[in-house]
Scaffold this motif. Sequence first.
Motif, PDB file in Angstrom:
ATOM      1  N   UNK A  53       0.841  -1.199   0.000  1.00 46.69           N
ATOM      2  CA  UNK A  53       0.000   0.000   0.000  1.00 46.69           C
ATOM      3  C   UNK A  53       0.879   1.253   0.000  1.00 46.69           C
ATOM      4  N   UNK A  54       1.951   1.245   0.773  1.00 44.21           N
ATOM      5  CA  UNK A  54       2.863   2.394   0.812  1.00 44.21           C
ATOM      6  C   UNK A  54       3.504   2.620  -0.553  1.00 44.21           C
ATOM      7  N   UNK A  55       3.906   1.532  -1.225  1.00 39.75           N
ATOM      8  CA  UNK A  55       4.500   1.664  -2.558  1.00 39.75           C
ATOM      9  C   UNK A  55       3.485   2.246  -3.535  1.00 39.75           C
ATOM     10  N   UNK A  56       2.267   1.717  -3.528  1.00 35.41           N
ATOM     11  CA  UNK A  56       1.235   2.207  -4.441  1.00 35.41           C
ATOM     12  C   UNK A  56       0.926   3.681  -4.163  1.00 35.41           C
ATOM     13  N   UNK A  57       0.846   4.054  -2.903  1.00 35.40           N
ATOM     14  CA  UNK A  57       0.571   5.450  -2.553  1.00 35.40           C
ATOM     15  C   UNK A  57       1.701   6.350  -3.051  1.00 35.40           C
ATOM     16  N   UNK A  58       2.936   5.885  -2.904  1.00 31.01           N
ATOM     17  CA  UNK A  58       4.077   6.691  -3.357  1.00 31.01           C
ATOM     18  C   UNK A  58       4.058   6.863  -4.871  1.00 31.01           C
ATOM     19  N   UNK A  59       3.591   5.852  -5.615  1.00 35.94           N
ATOM     20  CA  UNK A  59       3.584   5.963  -7.066  1.00 35.94           C
ATOM     21  C   UNK A  59       2.406   6.786  -7.567  1.00 35.94           C
ATOM     22  N   UNK A  60       1.355   6.946  -6.771  1.00 29.84           N
ATOM     23  CA  UNK A  60       0.197   7.737  -7.181  1.00 29.84           C
ATOM     24  C   UNK A  60       0.315   9.180  -6.687  1.00 29.84           C
ATOM     25  N   UNK A  61       1.067   9.414  -5.629  1.00 33.36           N
ATOM     26  CA  UNK A  61       1.159  10.726  -5.005  1.00 33.36           C
ATOM     27  C   UNK A  61       1.488  11.857  -5.979  1.00 33.36           C
TER      28      UNK A  61
ATOM     29  N   UNK B 158      -1.529  12.958  -7.845  1.00 30.75           N
ATOM     30  CA  UNK B 158      -2.474  13.757  -7.067  1.00 30.75           C
ATOM     31  C   UNK B 158      -1.975  15.197  -6.990  1.00 30.75           C
ATOM     32  N   UNK B 159      -0.696  15.365  -6.672  1.00 36.35           N
ATOM     33  CA  UNK B 159      -0.105  16.691  -6.557  1.00 36.35           C
ATOM     34  C   UNK B 159      -0.190  17.429  -7.900  1.00 36.35           C
ATOM     35  N   UNK B 160       0.044  16.715  -9.007  1.00 31.87           N
ATOM     36  CA  UNK B 160      -0.007  17.320 -10.333  1.00 31.87           C
ATOM     37  C   UNK B 160      -1.417  17.421 -10.894  1.00 31.87           C
ATOM     38  N   UNK B 161      -2.420  17.077 -10.106  1.00 30.03           N
ATOM     39  CA  UNK B 161      -3.841  17.138 -10.476  1.00 30.03           C
ATOM     40  C   UNK B 161      -4.189  16.281 -11.689  1.00 30.03           C
ATOM     41  N   UNK B 162      -3.361  15.273 -11.965  1.00 28.15           N
ATOM     42  CA  UNK B 162      -3.699  14.313 -13.017  1.00 28.15           C
ATOM     43  C   UNK B 162      -4.899  13.503 -12.541  1.00 28.15           C
ATOM     44  N   UNK B 163      -4.769  13.004 -11.288  1.00 26.47           N
ATOM     45  CA  UNK B 163      -5.926  12.367 -10.657  1.00 26.47           C
ATOM     46  C   UNK B 163      -6.832  13.511 -10.240  1.00 26.47           C
ATOM     47  N   UNK B 164      -7.989  13.515 -10.797  1.00 27.51           N
ATOM     48  CA  UNK B 164      -8.947  14.598 -10.588  1.00 27.51           C
ATOM     49  C   UNK B 164      -9.293  15.245 -11.909  1.00 27.51           C
ATOM     50  N   UNK B 165      -8.296  15.817 -12.594  1.00 28.31           N
ATOM     51  CA  UNK B 165      -8.555  16.491 -13.874  1.00 28.31           C
ATOM     52  C   UNK B 165      -8.772  15.507 -15.026  1.00 28.31           C
ATOM     53  N   UNK B 166      -8.050  14.383 -15.020  1.00 28.30           N
ATOM     54  CA  UNK B 166      -8.095  13.465 -16.170  1.00 28.30           C
ATOM     55  C   UNK B 166      -8.590  12.073 -15.793  1.00 28.30           C
ATOM     56  N   UNK B 167      -8.090  11.522 -14.709  1.00 28.59           N
ATOM     57  CA  UNK B 167      -8.470  10.172 -14.287  1.00 28.59           C
ATOM     58  C   UNK B 167      -8.886  10.179 -12.821  1.00 28.59           C
ATOM     59  N   UNK B 168      -9.564   9.102 -12.433  1.00 32.32           N
ATOM     60  CA  UNK B 168      -9.930   8.903 -11.040  1.00 32.32           C
ATOM     61  C   UNK B 168      -8.803   8.149 -10.332  1.00 32.32           C
ATOM     62  N   UNK B 169      -8.872   8.108  -8.998  1.00 32.31           N
ATOM     63  CA  UNK B 169      -7.876   7.390  -8.207  1.00 32.31           C
ATOM     64  C   UNK B 169      -7.822   5.936  -8.665  1.00 32.31           C
TER      65      UNK B 169
END
Length: 187
Positions: free
Chosen positions: A15-23, A26-37
């Motif tokens: 879970x920590x690895x996956x969170x680090x690769x998605x973080x 989130x910061x770059x607003x890719x998740x939200x503007x283009x794709x969901x989590x």
Amino acid sequence: MRSFSLTLFLCIASVAFMAASVDPLVVGRVIGDVVDMFIPSVNMSLYFGSKHVTNGCDIKPSIAISPPKITLTGNMDNLYTLVMTDPDAPSPSEPSMRELIHWIVVNIPGGTNPTRGKEILPYLGPKPPVGIHRFIFVLFQQKGPLAAVEQPTTRAGFNTRYFASQLDLGLPVATVYFNAQKEPKRR
């Protein structure tokens, strides 16, 4: 008890690895503007020449004129769809063309690269007119071969979520993005 502790540790580490690769997404607003989590499950490596593309890095449009070299992990029995999009067109402060689609390739076998798939929309390199634009590569795992995927009638107004929904692709399995801005003219 020992095997339970090891299992718990591996779950937490995963879970920590996956969170680090998605973080960064989130910061770059890719998740939200283009794709969901989503939870990344495939590694997608991109290079423009010798420049490795990492989330949020800066790439000069002049080195991205041709498609990047992309390699995917995954089983060759799995097929993937790749989409490249710019959610900041024509301007990050007024993205009225959101999203501008730059590339679509379907039926890419796992463990290979987009040249092994079927190109639906030819690659269009980044040409941001103003501001810093995000160029996002989104990879989806297909449920099977895609036969009749039509080319979008226009590059402007593309919607990655809607596209994925129409093809029953589900959530992404990998996403990588870079930033680019207009280069100064040479004198």
